[in-house]
Design an enzyme around this catalytic site. Structure first.
Site, PDB file in Angstrom:
ATOM      1  N   TYR A  39      14.699 -15.449 -13.622  1.00  0.00           N
ATOM      2  CA  TYR A  39      13.723 -14.480 -13.113  1.00  0.00           C
ATOM      3  C   TYR A  39      14.363 -13.108 -12.881  1.00  0.00           C
ATOM      4  CZ  TYR A  39      10.817 -18.590 -11.893  1.00  0.00           C
ATOM      5  OH  TYR A  39      10.096 -19.758 -11.897  1.00  0.00           O
ATOM      6  N   HIS A  97      16.370 -25.825 -14.623  1.00  0.00           N
ATOM      7  CA  HIS A  97      15.104 -25.141 -14.906  1.00  0.00           C
ATOM      8  C   HIS A  97      14.392 -25.733 -16.122  1.00  0.00           C
ATOM      9  CE1 HIS A  97      13.058 -20.958 -14.487  1.00  0.00           C
ATOM     10  NE2 HIS A  97      12.176 -21.906 -14.728  1.00  0.00           N
TER      11      HIS A  97
END
Length: 267
Positions: A39, A97
């Protein structure tokens, strides 16, 4: 191990936008923050947490290891870098992730590295994200289901991921739902709007309450104070059996997140 039922997501929010979102959420009473290495906002999230004045011990912070850092030699150094950005000595939860594309790094290698990070005190709990059943089994085989705090997956009224959920529940694995509002599409659905009118609630509150009623954690994001406050009220919304059945009937296997070259073989 427990995962808070409700928290703040920070996907696609960066710089001053994410700082404002996190600080506003913490002012409103949020105490769970979800971020990730990819991110590129961990430093901003860390700044917001520090400036909020909320005690670190009152927070539950999650980050996620990106695919480039899944090997045994890279995982812990990358997590230490994340901790420095977040201005904390530990995170409460660290997830893989995405599974390593084409199995370039085995699930076992990554999970054992995560366990080592936990044993070193860098993370309180570990888990997985975007794992289909076969890879969930590999993770369980590597470290035991008791050491896997959650599988964070795309899950919303139009993609209820029942096979993955059923397997997880049989193995006592918790589920965290991301994309719970289906990029906002769920808020336009007639069934959901009818339930919202019935309860004098917002469509977002209905969808979030639906997921939490099923035992999933949710991490909706917003940049607007009124939406952050409204979403938080979903914790107190009680849906009845008919409401739940009506939303269950909306499943149409509509997957919204499946990046080419990254997505595993979905169930």
């Amino acid at each position: 191990m427990t995962i808070p039922a409700f928290g703040l997501g920070t996907f696609r929010l960066q710089d001053d936008v994410v700082i404002h979102s996190v600080k506003t959420a913490l002012e409103l009473g949020y105490r769970t923050i979800d971020t990730a290495q990819i991110y590129e906002n961990e430093a901003a999230v860390g700044q917001a947490i520090t400036e909020s004045g909320v005690a670190r011990g009152d927070l539950f912070v999650t980050t996620k290891i990106w695919i480039e850092n899944l090997s045994a030699e890279k995982l812990i150094p990358s997590l230490e870098e994340s901790l420095a950005k977040l201005r904390t000595h530990y995170v409460d939860l660290t997830l893989i992730h995405w599974p390593s594309p084409e199995g370039a790094v085995s699930v076992k290698e990554s999970m054992l590295a995560l366990m080592a990070a936990k044993e070193a005190g860098l993370t309180r709990q570990i888990g997985i994200s975007n794992f289909p059943i076969a890879l969930m089994q590999e993770a369980i085989d590597a470290v035991g289901a008791e050491n896997i705090a959650t599988n964070q997956i795309e899950l919303h009224p139009f993609l209820q991921n029942r096979q993955v959920v059923e397997f997880a529940q049989k193995n006592d694995l918790h589920i965290t739902s991301y994309m719970t509002l289906a990029y906002g599409d769920a808020l336009k659905d007639q069934v959901i709007n009818a339930i919202a009118q019935k309860h004098k609630a917002t469509p977002a509150q209905v969808v979030l309450a639906w997921a939490m009623t099923l035992g999933y954690a949710v991490i909706p994001s917003s940049t607007k104070r009124e939406n952050l406050a409204s979403n938080m009220a979903a914790v107190d919304l009680q849906l009845d059996d008919q409401d739940m059945a009506n939303i269950a009937a909306l499943d149409r296997q509509q997957r919204l997140v499946s990046p080419e070259g990254l997505a595993p073989n979905w169930d």
